[in-house]
Motif scaffolding. Structure first.
Motif: not given
Length: 323
Positions: A152-158
């Protein structure tokens, strides 16, 4: 320029949507809590329901979220990824009937508390979380993903965060590289190369996590790597020549593995549900469920408070059945 002594107001914080990977915490409770002493009226175990309820109450009491979505996995054997690659997650034993029954209780608990629930027969909880996050970003929200799942870390934006509540650890997009060796936007490409044993995604044979991280640090993405594959043999790391051979031989597999590893951002979610406002609880369903699974007085009081209802002691008893 700003004149000396003149204060500049800070920008208002973005509203937050909490996105909960419910299945992870149900499984954790199932494995960590003994079944002895936790049974429903029919004698089925309810240990996972009790553990999940504690987790959920801790989250609601600590964060008091106004916007929240609870995502459940209902695509355990019917996910679109299984059609692409039948061996996807085939290394996992099917959930026993005792656990499936508890998943239904946990989902009913969330509905009774007035919490928006996401579930789909073809898309996993990760896909539902990613798709919901994209929807609310367009409305000016940030996301807090409540899960320890590295995918799920691939979803993290700024402005987003991921939160492993059980360990009390939070991180944003900038913290992914220290944890996983690659940047947030490279996570799916990383898993495509190195594989993911948890989900039975093979990756490229002979390409481990260290090599995958080195390749992505140099090329930036899987697409660029495959376009410039002739350069790989000349890179300065052990086994570079062999890695180039492996990548040529397994190019199609790498692309398939990326498709399996990439969180879908357009799963079917009713646009009308955004931004997933927490609703009112249902006292009758909540009491019936508490009776069915054997929640004690303290848990009942906490549940009724979380649902914005009267104290459990004042609530009617045995008023109905759990749907």
């Amino acid at each position: 320029m700003v004149a000396a002594g003149v204060s500049v107001p800070l920008p208002a914080p973005l509203p937050t949507l909490h996105l909960v990977d419910a299945s992870l915490y149900v499984f954790r409770a199932w494995h960590s809590m003994p079944a002895d002493g936790f049974h429903d009226a029919d004698g089925w175990p309810t240990n996972a329901v009790h553990g999940f309820a504690r987790f959920l109450l801790d989250l609601l009491e600590r964060e008091r979220p106004r916007h929240i979505a609870i995502a459940f996995d209902e695509a355990l054997d019917s996910c679109f990824r299984n059609a692409l690659y039948p061996a996807y997650k085939a290394n996992r034993d099917p959930a026993p009937a005792e656990l499936k029954r508890q998943f239904a209780y946990c989902k009913s608990l969330c509905v009774a508390l007035g919490l928006p629930v996401l579930a789909h027969r073809e898309y996993e909880a990760d896909d539902l979380i990613g798709s919901a996050l994209v929807q609310v970003r367009a409305l000016g929200f940030r996301g807090v993903i409540v899960s320890a799942d590295k995918d799920l870390s691939q979803l993290l934006a700024t402005h987003d965060e991921q939160w492993d509540l059980a360990r009390g650890v939070r991180w944003g997009a900038a913290g992914v590289k220290a944890r996983q060796g690659v940047h947030a936007h490279q996570v799916a490409d990383f898993l495509a190369l190195s594989g993911d044993a948890v989900d039975n995604i093979p990756g490229v044979p002979g390409i481990g996590s260290k090599t995958a991280a080195v390749l992505l640090a140099h090329f930036g993405s899987l697409d660029a790597l495959l376009e410039r594959i002739d350069e790989v043999a000349f890179l300065r790391f052990r086994g570079a020549a062999q890695a180039a051979v492996r990548l040529r031989e397994h190019r199609a597999q790498a692309l398939l593995c990326r498709q399996l590893s990439t969180v879908v951002l357009d799963a079917p979610i009713d646009d009308a549900t955004a931004p997933f406002v927490r609703g009112n609880g249902d006292a009758g369903t909540l009491v019936a469920l508490a009776d069915a699974v054997g929640f004690g007085p303290m848990t009942r009081r906490r549940l009724h408070a979380a649902a914005g209802l009267a104290d459990a002691q004042d609530a009617p008893q045995h008023v109905g059945s759990v749907p």
